[in-house]
Design a protein around this motif. Sequence first.
Motif, short mmCIF file in Angstrom:
data_model
loop_
_atom_site.label_atom_id
_atom_site.label_comp_id
_atom_site.label_asym_id
_atom_site.label_seq_id
_atom_site.Cartn_x
_atom_site.Cartn_y
_atom_site.Cartn_z
N PRO A 92 0.81 -1.22 0.00
CA PRO A 92 0.00 0.00 0.00
C PRO A 92 0.85 1.28 0.00
O PRO A 92 0.54 2.23 -0.72
N GLU A 93 1.92 1.28 0.81
CA GLU A 93 2.77 2.47 0.85
C GLU A 93 3.50 2.67 -0.46
O GLU A 93 3.67 3.79 -0.93
N ALA A 94 3.94 1.55 -1.08
CA ALA A 94 4.64 1.65 -2.36
C ALA A 94 3.73 2.19 -3.44
O ALA A 94 4.14 3.04 -4.25
N LEU A 95 2.50 1.72 -3.48
CA LEU A 95 1.55 2.17 -4.50
C LEU A 95 1.20 3.64 -4.31
O LEU A 95 1.00 4.38 -5.28
N ALA A 137 4.65 5.52 -5.32
CA ALA A 137 5.14 5.32 -6.69
C ALA A 137 4.07 4.60 -7.50
O ALA A 137 4.30 3.52 -8.05
N GLY A 138 2.89 5.20 -7.58
CA GLY A 138 1.76 4.56 -8.25
C GLY A 138 1.62 4.90 -9.72
O GLY A 138 0.69 4.42 -10.38
N PRO A 167 1.16 -0.11 -12.58
CA PRO A 167 1.82 0.78 -11.60
C PRO A 167 3.29 0.42 -11.41
O PRO A 167 3.65 -0.76 -11.32
N GLN A 168 4.14 1.43 -11.35
CA GLN A 168 5.58 1.22 -11.22
C GLN A 168 5.91 0.37 -9.99
O GLN A 168 6.79 -0.50 -10.04
N ALA A 169 5.22 0.61 -8.89
CA ALA A 169 5.49 -0.14 -7.66
C ALA A 169 5.23 -1.63 -7.85
O ALA A 169 5.97 -2.48 -7.33
N LEU A 170 4.19 -1.98 -8.62
CA LEU A 170 3.88 -3.40 -8.84
C LEU A 170 4.89 -4.05 -9.76
O LEU A 170 5.24 -5.23 -9.59
N LEU A 171 5.38 -3.30 -10.75
CA LEU A 171 6.43 -3.84 -11.62
C LEU A 171 7.67 -4.18 -10.80
O LEU A 171 8.29 -5.25 -10.98
N LEU A 172 8.04 -3.28 -9.90
CA LEU A 172 9.21 -3.52 -9.06
C LEU A 172 8.94 -4.63 -8.06
O LEU A 172 9.86 -5.37 -7.68
N LEU A 226 11.46 6.14 -2.53
CA LEU A 226 11.06 5.33 -1.39
C LEU A 226 9.99 4.33 -1.79
O LEU A 226 10.04 3.15 -1.41
N GLY A 227 9.01 4.76 -2.57
CA GLY A 227 7.95 3.86 -3.01
C GLY A 227 8.48 2.75 -3.90
O GLY A 227 8.06 1.60 -3.79
#
Length: 242
Positions: A48-51, A54-55, A62-67, A191-192
């Motif tokens: 949740p914090e990553a999204l 860095a959503g 979403p970039q966060a999900l790719l990472l 950070l995200g």
Amino acid sequence: MAVLVALGAFAMTLFGGWMAQRVTDRRHLVLGLAGGLMLGVVGLELLPEALEAAGQEVFGVPQALLLFVGGFLVAHLVERLLAVRQAAHGAHGPGERAPQVGLTAAAAMVGHSLMDGVALGAAFQVGGGMGATVALAVITHDFADGFNTYTIASLYGNTRKKAVAMLVAAAFAPVVGAASTLFFTMPQEFLGSYLGFFGGALLYLAAAEILPEAHHDHPARSTLLCTVGGVAFIWLVVGLAE
């Protein structure tokens, strides 16, 4: 103020590692709890914090999900490469784990604890209220960080001395991270992105290593309850922090 609060995280990390050492006769319960804590941290806190941080989307995702997916694959690749290397040198028999994997995973936990400290310092830069909220989450869930750092290092056959060394490093990391924010400001997107990548690696360890090992010799209901309890504990921490 952030550095003083980080000292609480230091103590809680050591306490978590101490608890992991004290229950070695119930190893399957320790691993079940560790797996639940890791799953809860990933699904209820890191993602949740990553999204949020860095959503933005990259080719529809979403970039966060790719990472996150990248972190999972990198963890899998590192483990496979180390396992093949160990097998080629005849250092371990079939089914035995390479100690380097445990140290690498524990080092990732140390890096995560460092970022906890950075996040804590950044929150106090925003304001006292934000700092207090993040402090509650960091201090409480650092118990899980200490527990998991020691457990992961030990699971892969490392000596107690090495596992304790990684635990101590994880305990000092939030203090160092919080102190570093006195000199710079952490970009939110970076950070995200980090949280997404680390979450993927942590999920791999929980799903592919920790939980299967917990149920391998002791497929007991109590082990499953420990896993559920670990997730519920992180949920409680996240809820109290909101």
